[in-house]
Every structure is written in structure tokens, then in C-alpha cells.
Write a protein that holds these residues in place. Structure first.
Motif, PDB file in Angstrom:
ATOM      1  N   PRO A  10       0.832  -1.206   0.000  1.00 32.95           N
ATOM      2  CA  PRO A  10       0.000   0.000   0.000  1.00 32.95           C
ATOM      3  C   PRO A  10       0.865   1.255   0.000  1.00 32.95           C
ATOM      4  N   CYS A  11       0.465   2.259  -0.763  1.00 30.40           N
ATOM      5  CA  CYS A  11       1.260   3.489  -0.861  1.00 30.40           C
ATOM      6  C   CYS A  11       0.359   4.708  -0.745  1.00 30.40           C
ATOM      7  N   GLU A  14       3.729   8.588  -1.429  1.00 33.86           N
ATOM      8  CA  GLU A  14       5.063   8.018  -1.235  1.00 33.86           C
ATOM      9  C   GLU A  14       5.997   8.308  -2.405  1.00 33.86           C
ATOM     10  N   ASN A  77      -8.584   8.158  -0.540  1.00 35.62           N
ATOM     11  CA  ASN A  77      -7.808   7.625   0.571  1.00 35.62           C
ATOM     12  C   ASN A  77      -8.723   6.876   1.543  1.00 35.62           C
ATOM     13  N   GLY A  79      -7.227   4.667   3.978  1.00 34.99           N
ATOM     14  CA  GLY A  79      -6.424   4.242   5.125  1.00 34.99           C
ATOM     15  C   GLY A  79      -5.675   2.953   4.836  1.00 34.99           C
ATOM     16  N   HIS A  80      -4.599   2.767   5.572  1.00 34.92           N
ATOM     17  CA  HIS A  80      -3.684   1.650   5.332  1.00 34.92           C
ATOM     18  C   HIS A  80      -4.378   0.284   5.314  1.00 34.92           C
ATOM     19  N   ALA A  83      -6.584  -0.235   2.243  1.00 32.99           N
ATOM     20  CA  ALA A  83      -5.757  -0.313   1.044  1.00 32.99           C
ATOM     21  C   ALA A  83      -5.090  -1.692   0.973  1.00 32.99           C
ATOM     22  N   CYS A 103       5.810   0.310   1.940  1.00 31.74           N
ATOM     23  CA  CYS A 103       6.666   0.677   0.811  1.00 31.74           C
ATOM     24  C   CYS A 103       7.865   1.510   1.213  1.00 31.74           C
ATOM     25  N   ASP A 104       8.034   1.766   2.526  1.00 26.65           N
ATOM     26  CA  ASP A 104       9.087   2.697   2.925  1.00 26.65           C
ATOM     27  C   ASP A 104      10.414   2.027   3.265  1.00 26.65           C
ATOM     28  N   GLN A 106      11.107   0.102   5.679  1.00 25.28           N
ATOM     29  CA  GLN A 106      11.375  -0.063   7.116  1.00 25.28           C
ATOM     30  C   GLN A 106      11.454  -1.530   7.497  1.00 25.28           C
ATOM     31  N   LYS A 140       7.387   5.884  20.514  1.00 24.97           N
ATOM     32  CA  LYS A 140       6.638   4.963  19.663  1.00 24.97           C
ATOM     33  C   LYS A 140       6.806   3.531  20.174  1.00 24.97           C
ATOM     34  N   ARG A 204      13.695  -3.907  12.374  1.00 20.46           N
ATOM     35  CA  ARG A 204      12.993  -2.762  11.805  1.00 20.46           C
ATOM     36  C   ARG A 204      13.982  -1.625  11.573  1.00 20.46           C
ATOM     37  N   ARG A 207      12.821   4.659   8.052  1.00 19.88           N
ATOM     38  CA  ARG A 207      12.171   4.947   6.789  1.00 19.88           C
ATOM     39  C   ARG A 207      13.228   5.442   5.810  1.00 19.88           C
ATOM     40  N   LYS A 211       7.887  10.945   4.969  1.00 19.95           N
ATOM     41  CA  LYS A 211       7.492  11.034   6.379  1.00 19.95           C
ATOM     42  C   LYS A 211       6.502   9.937   6.751  1.00 19.95           C
ATOM     43  N   TYR A 214       1.560   7.884   9.901  1.00 20.14           N
ATOM     44  CA  TYR A 214       0.834   7.530  11.113  1.00 20.14           C
ATOM     45  C   TYR A 214       1.170   8.469  12.259  1.00 20.14           C
ATOM     46  N   LYS A 218      -3.661   9.325  14.554  1.00 18.95           N
ATOM     47  CA  LYS A 218      -4.086   8.136  13.801  1.00 18.95           C
ATOM     48  C   LYS A 218      -3.751   6.864  14.570  1.00 18.95           C
TER      49      LYS A 218
HETATM   50  N1  UDP Z   1      -0.466   4.057   4.059  1.00 23.78           N
HETATM   51  C1  UDP Z   1      -1.603   3.947   3.266  1.00 23.78           C
HETATM   52  N2  UDP Z   1      -2.704   4.741   3.541  1.00 23.78           N
HETATM   53  C2  UDP Z   1      -2.711   5.636   4.579  1.00 23.78           C
HETATM   54  C3  UDP Z   1      -1.551   5.714   5.405  1.00 23.78           C
HETATM   55  C4  UDP Z   1      -0.460   4.914   5.133  1.00 23.78           C
HETATM   56  O1  UDP Z   1      -1.635   3.153   2.323  1.00 23.78           O
HETATM   57  O2  UDP Z   1      -3.725   6.314   4.754  1.00 23.78           O
HETATM   58  C5  UDP Z   1       0.707   3.197   3.773  1.00 23.78           C
HETATM   59  C6  UDP Z   1       2.028   3.937   3.615  1.00 23.78           C
HETATM   60  O3  UDP Z   1       2.221   4.384   2.296  1.00 23.78           O
HETATM   61  C7  UDP Z   1       3.044   2.868   4.011  1.00 23.78           C
HETATM   62  C8  UDP Z   1       2.286   2.059   5.050  1.00 23.78           C
HETATM   63  O4  UDP Z   1       0.902   2.349   4.875  1.00 23.78           O
HETATM   64  O5  UDP Z   1       3.388   2.014   2.939  1.00 23.78           O
HETATM   65  C9  UDP Z   1       2.731   2.355   6.471  1.00 23.78           C
HETATM   66  O6  UDP Z   1       2.692   3.738   6.716  1.00 23.78           O
HETATM   67  P1  UDP Z   1       3.864   4.514   7.463  1.00 23.78           P
HETATM   68  O7  UDP Z   1       5.192   4.001   7.024  1.00 23.78           O
HETATM   69  O8  UDP Z   1       3.628   5.966   7.277  1.00 23.78           O
HETATM   70  O9  UDP Z   1       3.577   4.112   8.979  1.00 23.78           O
HETATM   71  P2  UDP Z   1       4.669   3.826  10.135  1.00 23.78           P
HETATM   72  O10 UDP Z   1       5.665   2.872   9.548  1.00 23.78           O
HETATM   73  O11 UDP Z   1       5.250   5.137  10.461  1.00 23.78           O
HETATM   74  O12 UDP Z   1       3.868   3.218  11.237  1.00 23.78           O
END
Ligand code: UDP
Ligand code: MG
Length: 317
Positions: A10-11, A14, A77, A79-80, A83, A103-104, A106, A140, A204, A207, A211, A214, A218
Motif C-alpha cells: 500500500p502506498c 510516497e 484515501n 487508510g492503510h 488499502a 513501501c518505505d 522499514q 513509539k 525494523r 524509513r 514522512k 501515522y 491516527k
Molecule cells: N499508508 C496507506 N494509507 C494511509 C496511510 C499509510 O496506504 O492512509 C501506507 C504507507 O504508504 C506505508 C504504510 O501504509 O506504505 C505504512 O505507513 P507509514 O510508514 O507511514 O507508517 P509507520 O511505519 O510510520 O507506522
């Protein structure tokens, strides 16, 4: 015939990180293919979650460059979690197994090798478990740890330190597709699917660019959704608390009757006010918790679609 692997990603906004990580996923697919573990029909499936930047343009460009890239774009949109579900359901009829990953960059991409090995030795679901969280901020890390423990306490079966980085077989995906709920919390739902599972550890990382999507707000609503969509314990706690408060008030009533009989005057104004305030607070809080569940029921009853697909790249049509 080797199994077909789909990497589901999911992106959301990005554009900074996608050009860096996409080739890494492609490399992974190629390596696994050369090792003879997966079929050449394996794909990388991006889900554009209503991004407002160039994410979808990048995805379509990637798909025109290499047939292993494909993508779907949601109408807005969602949400993650939604998606991700859209991607999993899209992959369900095309793959033998799929890996969901952010997709980041991490989540350590090399853990996919171990996941595929576990699949090949018979696991239907392979959970990616974070072996350390050194790169997360202390805040976190602390809140996440607290969240997992609390979920356990609420009786929700969740894999400790597992986010949404996991492999699912086609059978597991079909199982998941039978869960129709609108309030999605995948990491609580997937263990309910059952089947043979195993865990794979990974570390882990930071990124790679862009940015976090989350922010704290959220994260809190995600946690509340997780609890209320999988556990009714808060309602039971209210009942238990109500019971205790009622028992205490019986003692209070007896006490006030005794003081009235003894005739010790109008004193007691303070205690009356504090009891009223206390009970008012408890009642409002309890109503709030119950309201949260009523709201959930409202949304479930309406059964709105969890996502709507707007466009697809040519490869996947
Ligand atoms: N993402 C998404 N929809 C949203 C928020 C996030 O598809 O509304 C995706 C985002 O592109 C990424 C993944 O969910 O691939 C995790 O998000 P993020 O890295 O920002 O979260 P964190 O790792 O900081 O918890
Ligand atoms: Mg991330």
C-alpha cells in the motif's frame, strides 16, 4: 511449477520513497526466481491509496518499464488497512502466496526469503516479527509495547511485535475474504483465520525517505479501533465497575441513614457533591464506551464498501 508470489504494497503519498524501494522489491523477486523458489509470473502489486502526489504516476511508469510491476488505484484515501485489504483481495485469485509489506523500506525485505521458505515447508501464514525496535523513537516503542500488552489483556489473539508484514497463502486469503467487517483491524483478524503458521524475525529499520503517515492521532484511533472491533471486554469492565460502585453506594446509604438517626447535622454536603460528581463522570465515560460500540454496529449494519477501485495498470486487468 513454482508458486506465484505477489508482494502487496500500500502506498499513500510516497513519491519520495517509491523510486528507491521499488527496484529493491524487483530485485527480490528476481533473486527468488533465480533460486527456483517462485514462478516467473510473480508480481509486485502497488495499491495507490488516493495519494495526492505523483505516487500513481510513478506506479504506472514502473509498470510500463517492467512487467513484474503492477498496480491498482483506489477511488480515494481509505487508510492503510483498507488499502492493504484491497491489494490482498486483488492478489487472492492470481497468486499462490502473497507478502504484504510497507513501501518505505522499514521492514527488512530480506525476511521475504525466510517467509517463502516457511511457506514451502507448509506454513499457510508467516508472521514477520520485529526482533528489535531500535530505530523507532522511545515514545513509539513504549506506546506500541503498551498497546500489544493491553490487547492481550483484552483477550485479543495477536502476535507480539507483529505489524502487517506477513506472508499469506491463497487458502489463508480465501479465509480472510470471508470476514466481511467494515472496521478492519487485520493483525487481529488474520490469527482468527487459523491454519498452520510460523514466525520469522526481522529488524525494523529507518524509513528510507518521506514522512510517517501515522501521526499520534491516527495511532490512537487505530488502537481504539483495534480494541473495540475485536473485544467486548471494555463493556464487561463497565458492568464490573458499575457493580462495585453500586456495592459501595449501599455502604454509603447505610452510613448516611446511621448519621441521620444519630442526628449529626447538615454536614455531608462535601461528600454528597463528590459522590454526584464521581458518578456523573463514571456514567459519561461508560456511555462513551458503549457509544463507541453502537457506532461500530451502525457502520457494520450499513455494510458500506471497504474500498472502491478506480484504475488498474494494464498488467493486472
Ligand atoms: N499508508 C496507506 N494509507 C494511509 C496511510 C499509510 O496506504 O492512509 C501506507 C504507507 O504508504 C506505508 C504504510 O501504509 O506504505 C505504512 O505507513 P507509514 O510508514 O507511514 O507508517 P509507520 O511505519 O510510520 O507506522
Ligand atoms: Mg513506515
Amino acid at each position: 511449477m513454482q508458486p506465484i508470489l505477489y508482494i502487496v504494497i500500500p502506498c499513500y503519498n510516497e513519491q519520495e520513497v517509491l523510486p528507491i524501494t521499488a527496484p529493491m522489491f524487483l530485485q527480490k523477486i528476481n533473486d527468488l526466481y533465480i533460486d527456483g523458489k517462485i514462478s516467473e509470473h510473480s508480481r509486485i502489486l502497488f495499491i495507490n491509496d488516493g495519494s495526492r502526489d505523483k505516487t500513481w504516476d510513478i506506479i504506472t511508469e514502473l509498470s510500463s518499464l517492467d512487467e513484474h510491476y503492477c498496480g491498482i488505484s483506489l477511488s480515494r484515501n481509505r487508510g492503510h488497512q483498507n488499502a492493504l485489504l484491497a491489494g490482498l483481495m486483488e492478489a487472492k485469485d492470481k497468486c499462490d502466496m502473497c507478502v504484504s509489506v510497507d513501501c518505505d523500506g522499514q521492514d527488512d525485505i530480506d525476511a521475504i526469503d525466510k517467509m517463502v521458505d516457511e511457506y514451502l515447508s507448509g506454513s499457510e501464514i508467516v508472521y514477520g516479527v520485529r526482533s528489535d525496535r531500535k530505530t523507532d523513537t522511545a515514545f513509539k516503542r513504549g506506546t506500541a509495547q503498551f498497546f500489544y500488552k493491553m490487547m492481550r489483556g483484552m483477550g485479543v489473539d495477536m502476535i507480539y511485535n507483529h505489524a502487517d508484514y506477513r506472508l499469506m497463502s491463497r487458502r489463508a486469503l480465501e479465509g480472510l475474504s470471508q470476514f466481511k467487517e467494515v472496521n478492519l483491524f487485520l493483525r487481529g483478524l488474520v490469527p482468527m483465520v487459523g491454519y498452520k503458521y510460523s514466525c520469522v524475525e526481522y529488524s525494523r529499520k529507518e524509513r528510507m525517505a518521506g514522512k510517517s503517515k501515522y501521526p499520534l492521532k491516527k495511532m490512537i484511533s487505530f488502537a481504539i479501533n483495534g480494541i473495540t472491533s475485536l473485544s467486548v471486554k471494555p463493556i464487561r469492565l463497565i458492568t464490573a465497575f458499575g457493580f462495585i460502585v453500586s456495592a459501595l453506594s449501599v455502604i454509603g446509604i447505610i452510613w448516611s441513614v446511621i448519621t441521620a438517626i444519630i442526628g449529626s447535622g447538615v454536614a455531608g454536603w462535601a461528600s454528597t457533591v463528590s459522590i454526584i460528581c464521581f458518578l456523573g463522570g463514571v456514567q459519561l465515560l461508560s456511555l462513551g464506551v458503549i457509544g463507541e460500540y453502537v457506532g461500530k454496529i451502525y457502520l457494520e449494519v450499513k455494510g458500506r464498501p471497504r474500498y472502491i477501485i478506480d484504475k488498474k495498470t494494464d498488467e493486472i486487468k
